[in-house]
Motif scaffolding. Structure first.
Motif, PDB file in Angstrom:
ATOM      1  N   VAL A  10      46.325  39.779  36.652  1.00 57.74           N
ATOM      2  CA  VAL A  10      45.789  40.097  37.971  1.00 57.74           C
ATOM      3  C   VAL A  10      44.271  40.045  37.887  1.00 57.74           C
ATOM      4  O   VAL A  10      43.671  40.582  36.952  1.00 57.74           O
TER       5      VAL A  10
ATOM      6  N   ARG B  69      47.590  33.017  44.616  1.00 52.85           N
ATOM      7  CA  ARG B  69      48.072  32.552  43.317  1.00 52.85           C
ATOM      8  C   ARG B  69      47.202  31.375  42.910  1.00 52.85           C
ATOM      9  O   ARG B  69      47.108  30.370  43.632  1.00 52.85           O
TER      10      ARG B  69
ATOM     11  N   GLY C  26      51.901  41.399  40.048  1.00 56.57           N
ATOM     12  CA  GLY C  26      51.807  39.951  40.036  1.00 56.57           C
ATOM     13  C   GLY C  26      53.002  39.310  39.361  1.00 56.57           C
ATOM     14  O   GLY C  26      53.852  39.975  38.757  1.00 56.57           O
TER      15      GLY C  26
ATOM     16  N   SER D   9      51.781  39.027  33.213  1.00 54.24           N
ATOM     17  CA  SER D   9      51.204  38.812  34.540  1.00 54.24           C
ATOM     18  C   SER D   9      49.720  39.147  34.466  1.00 54.24           C
ATOM     19  O   SER D   9      49.350  40.210  33.965  1.00 54.24           O
TER      20      SER D   9
ATOM     21  N   CYS E  85      43.284  39.070  43.849  1.00 61.06           N
ATOM     22  CA  CYS E  85      43.298  39.961  45.007  1.00 61.06           C
ATOM     23  C   CYS E  85      41.896  40.035  45.604  1.00 61.06           C
ATOM     24  O   CYS E  85      40.917  40.238  44.880  1.00 61.06           O
TER      25      CYS E  85
ATOM     26  N   ASP F  74      47.121  36.081  39.752  1.00 61.83           N
ATOM     27  CA  ASP F  74      47.121  36.535  41.137  1.00 61.83           C
ATOM     28  C   ASP F  74      45.764  37.166  41.417  1.00 61.83           C
ATOM     29  O   ASP F  74      45.426  38.212  40.843  1.00 61.83           O
TER      30      ASP F  74
ATOM     31  N   VAL G 203      46.093  38.037  48.728  1.00 65.73           N
ATOM     32  CA  VAL G 203      46.473  37.663  47.366  1.00 65.73           C
ATOM     33  C   VAL G 203      46.601  36.153  47.301  1.00 65.73           C
ATOM     34  O   VAL G 203      47.260  35.543  48.148  1.00 65.73           O
TER      35      VAL G 203
END
Length: 297
Positions: free
Chosen positions: A150, A243, A94, A148, A254, A252, A241
């Motif tokens: 996720v 954002r 991410g 980051s 998923c 991010d 994905v």
């Protein structure tokens, strides 16, 4: 017979029957990354192929941490001792989206951190699995930096916009319970709406409530800024994905391949499994990788 490695979060799923925001059947973390079709033999074959070339990101306590990244962004993070696989964490590459302080390892499953704004003021707290978990000594000095985040959407639904989200059961703070009950007196006295609902950009990190024994699971609601479909080059599996902007940071998210790809302006709401990439946590070392089979049958 050798016991299989510890796989944090691989099979984690959340199900609450009767709540329309949860997917049925409930997906696993692997489903959210387009890897749900892999059985034990398929995963073993993939590991045999990719692990020898995986990037070394650090070593601590005799455990080497290595990371493989597919062109789709799918990641597998490995913990190895003397070339033998001990741990496997599915993740995603991410983009940085959170300012973290007081990052500390609280268990073998997760880290806890404060999320701060650009002025250094705390806006929320989160608990997450971490790619660099093994490089953070338990009880050590807390780390800080740009991370980051996720979010694997194990129980998420997509809503057309903020208005649609606000009208759905997904926004109910009670998770869909109590909507038909009478409001408490103090709600009436203060003119508050009933039942209480969460905003389109809101976040509750359940793992922060029980830091020793909890899981890095959260309720994440957020507005989609961008989204796209991905195909895992190594397996052919598909996922999406998005954002997402939520309370205090961007993540991010998923989603499994059978979930329609969101569009900008949509709102995602539901339960996610959180993973953090902490590039400011490093402990480089040179450790050879064995080409042995990673576990016996």
């Amino acid at each position: 017979m050798v016991n299989p490695p510890r796989w944090p979060g691989i099979g984690y799923s959340v199900a609450r029957s009767g709540h329309d925001r949860y997917l049925s059947p409930v997906p696993s973390n692997f489903d959210c990354l387009g890897l749900g079709s892999l059985d034990r033999d398929g995963l073993n074959a993939l590991l045999q192929r990719i692990l020898p070339a995986a990037e070394l990101i650090g070593e601590s306590g005799g455990i080497a941490v290595r990371r493989w990244t597919d062109p789709s962004g799918v990641r597998l993070v490995f913990g190895l001792r003397d070339g033998r696989l001990l741990e496997l964490l599915p993740s995603f590459a991410g983009a940085p989206g959170a300012n973290l302080t007081e990052v500390r390892r609280v268990s073998d499953e997760m880290v806890v951190a404060d999320v701060v704004d650009d002025d250094g003021e705390q806006v929320t707290m989160l608990a997450a699995a971490a790619e660099q978990l093994r490089l953070l000594p338990a009880g050590g000095v807390p780390a800080a930096g740009r991370a980051s985040i996720v979010a694997l959407g194990v129980g998420v639904t997509v809503h057309a916009d903020e208005e649609a989200f606000a009208a759905s059961d997904a926004s109910l703070l009670s998770g869909g319970d109590g909507g038909d009950s009478e409001p408490p007196a103090h709600f009436v006295e203060n003119g508050w709406s009933w039942p209480p609902r969460m905003g389109a950009e809101s976040f509750i990190s359940y793992g922060t409530f029980d830091q020793e024994n909890g899981d890095p699971v959260a309720q994440l609601n957020g507005v989609v800024l961008a989204a796209g479909r991905r195909t895992v080059e190594a397996t052919g599996g598909e996922f999406s994905v998005a954002r997402v902007r939520t309370a205090g940071f961007e993540a991010d998210v998923c989603l499994p391949g059978d979930v329609p790809t969101p569009a900008p302006g949509n709102v995602l709401g539901g339960v996610v499994y959180l993973i953090a990439d902490l590039p400011f946590v490093t402990a480089p070392a040179s450790v050879p990788v064995s080409k042995r089979r990673w576990w016996s049958r």
